[in-house]
Design a protein around this motif. Sequence first.
Motif, PDB file in Angstrom:
ATOM      1  N   GLU A 337       0.868  -1.179   0.000  1.00 27.95           N
ATOM      2  CA  GLU A 337       0.000   0.000   0.000  1.00 27.95           C
ATOM      3  C   GLU A 337       0.901   1.224   0.000  1.00 27.95           C
ATOM      4  OE1 GLU A 337      -2.852   0.315   3.213  1.00 27.95           O
ATOM      5  OE2 GLU A 337      -3.597   2.240   2.459  1.00 27.95           O
ATOM      6  N   ASN A 396      -4.655   4.922  -1.925  1.00 27.46           N
ATOM      7  CA  ASN A 396      -5.885   5.379  -1.257  1.00 27.46           C
ATOM      8  C   ASN A 396      -6.541   6.487  -2.070  1.00 27.46           C
ATOM      9  OD1 ASN A 396      -5.908   4.008   1.530  1.00 27.46           O
ATOM     10  ND2 ASN A 396      -3.801   4.734   1.298  1.00 27.46           N
ATOM     11  N   GLU A 428      -8.004   1.890  -3.241  1.00 20.72           N
ATOM     12  CA  GLU A 428      -8.679   1.643  -1.963  1.00 20.72           C
ATOM     13  C   GLU A 428      -9.681   2.759  -1.715  1.00 20.72           C
ATOM     14  OE1 GLU A 428      -6.144   0.978   1.403  1.00 20.72           O
ATOM     15  OE2 GLU A 428      -5.057  -0.646   0.415  1.00 20.72           O
ATOM     16  N   ASP A 458     -11.470  -0.188   2.042  1.00 18.17           N
ATOM     17  CA  ASP A 458     -10.552   0.069   3.145  1.00 18.17           C
ATOM     18  C   ASP A 458     -11.341   0.201   4.450  1.00 18.17           C
ATOM     19  OD1 ASP A 458      -8.159   0.597   4.355  1.00 18.17           O
ATOM     20  OD2 ASP A 458      -7.769   2.469   3.285  1.00 18.17           O
ATOM     21  N   LYS A 479     -10.643  -4.955   3.206  1.00 21.28           N
ATOM     22  CA  LYS A 479      -9.558  -4.802   4.178  1.00 21.28           C
ATOM     23  C   LYS A 479     -10.180  -4.621   5.554  1.00 21.28           C
ATOM     24  CE  LYS A 479      -5.769  -2.754   3.111  1.00 21.28           C
ATOM     25  NZ  LYS A 479      -4.816  -1.645   2.885  1.00 21.28           N
TER      26      LYS A 479
HETATM   27 MG    MG Z   1      -5.671   2.312   2.844  1.00 21.01          MG
END
Ligand code: MG
Length: 560
Positions: A337, A396, A428, A458, A479
Amino acid sequence: MTVSLPNNQDNLVDIILNTVDDPMMVTDGQGVIVRINRAFEDCFGWRTEEAIGQTPRILNSQKHDAIFFRHLWDSLKKDGFWEGNIWNRAKSGHEIETQCRIKAQLDHDGRALYYVSRMKVENIENSDVVRNHDALTGLPDQHLFIDRLEQAMIAVQRVKKSVALLQIGLDHFSTINEGLGYEIGDKLLNEISKRLHDCMRGSDTVARLGGDLFAMALQVASIDDGVIVAEKVLKSMQDTFKIDGKSLNMTASIGISLYPKDAEGAADLMKLADTAMHHAKKKGGNVFEFFAEDMNAKAKNRLEMETAIRQALSKREFMLYYQPKVSSKTEQIVGAEALIRWISPERGFMPPGAFIPIAEETGLIGEIGSWVLQEAARQNKAWQDAGLPPIRIAVNVAAPQFRAPDFIDHVLNALDNNDLSPKWLELEIVESMLMGDTEMTIEKLHQVRDIGCHLSIDDFGTGYSSLSYLTRFPITTLKIDRAFIKDLECDKTMAEISRAIIGMSQGLELEVVAEGAETDAHIQFLRENGCQTVQGFYYSKPVPADEFAVILAKGTLHKG
Ligand code: MG
Ligand code: C2E
Ligand code: MG
């Protein structure tokens, strides 16, 4: 714009229309408004010269969907008539339910020449609309404003929010009236009222208190919301006003009081906002001031942060760190990530939580977000070119970034510019982004998947949203939020929830990643319960690109 109705009996038509007490509107065959009556002006706050030439969309309350309007048009075309209840929106933003009858007037060939609509106002409180609006601008007047302010105060009590009252005074407005005449002054006030109206959101109210004084009542979750609107108001004034061929510039001073922080009653709040506005004027105008000093300090800090973020972008102070995602079975690195880092020369290390929310509110997230996409794609391709094992890197995506119309273009650009295959990029998003504007959301998510990128949710489990979306949206990965993993050992519920999420993912054939795995016990639990992938300090903290390359070259992160 002058419009001729049959026989050129314009005046007669107006006289007849104005004898009707219900709002009436006449559009031509193309749906352009050619006539409204006085009741329409009074009810919806649009004046004839503003409404003519526009379409009935000026009344759109967004309460009806496309299907509703399709039915309406179908029956107008088929029967030449439609009748039903319709929610309209006045110029002030006020929503008004009307019982509406629309009749088409056809020519010999059956083509519509005119549509005549007559609207009976349904909701009684809308007598307010008629009585309590400022005749010049169509905005609520002081009386109605106080009413709305009180309503807002009651509404926020339940949800523990605040009301920000903005009193907006134009700077040196009297020089316009005195120098250029009242007619120009009035037109300017009208233009200003339009710009103020564009600054507010659905539940807010903007009003004209009188003269050159306006006010807004905003329901806010934090004082930042008040600051954002105040900044927007100041910005909205910046473009020159063009009135009767003259270019006029105007600025405003804004005073802000907060309920319940500053006062409990509407009258007191108004007084405090007025005091604050006079402080703003004393400072030279074109600024906003809170009544409470500590709020001013906070607002100042926020403004400084905004400037600092802008500079950080231009001075390239942002970096990406990478945290490995590891297979719980083989301990091989299966992905990473990308996490943004900002080391500011003036402020030192700034965690994402300290600047991402401000970037989101100020719109700077768009630029930051596309930089992150480009940089993550560039770095990933560079590692592949250097012969390191190819992995998927997750980025993200913030809600306003995702909502922007050019979001997909930014994703495609990042891939194209770096010649990276889409299968190596994962986006995400958080659960809350799946709610609300779902049609647009579903469409975009499909576009992401059609491109070939992966898509994960996420912080899963913290969004309180319906699980049904899991089957409706084209998601590849869940996640599990760190909050569940953190308390696995001491809290049975957390363990159960984690187990349930893992089980559900397997059932839905989604990949599942556990965030924040820190201890042997976490890893053991996740392994035993079939969680394929883990990410957390147990294996590695997020590290700079060069350190990550070393880890990636090894390929696995064997422990113990
Ligand atoms: Mg994240
Ligand atoms: P997130 O996407 O949920 O990222 C995971 C966060 O958990 C990261 O914090 C990471 O450092 C931290 N973390 C990972 N493993 C562990 C662990 O074992 N223990 C603990 N205590 N923490 C762990 P970070 O880097 O501070 O990022 C915080 C949040 O900021 C991210 O949460 C994400 O929502 C946001 N963020 C970070 N980078 C970006 C970005 O480039 N764009 C956007 N829009 N948001 C970002
Ligand atoms: Mg997370």
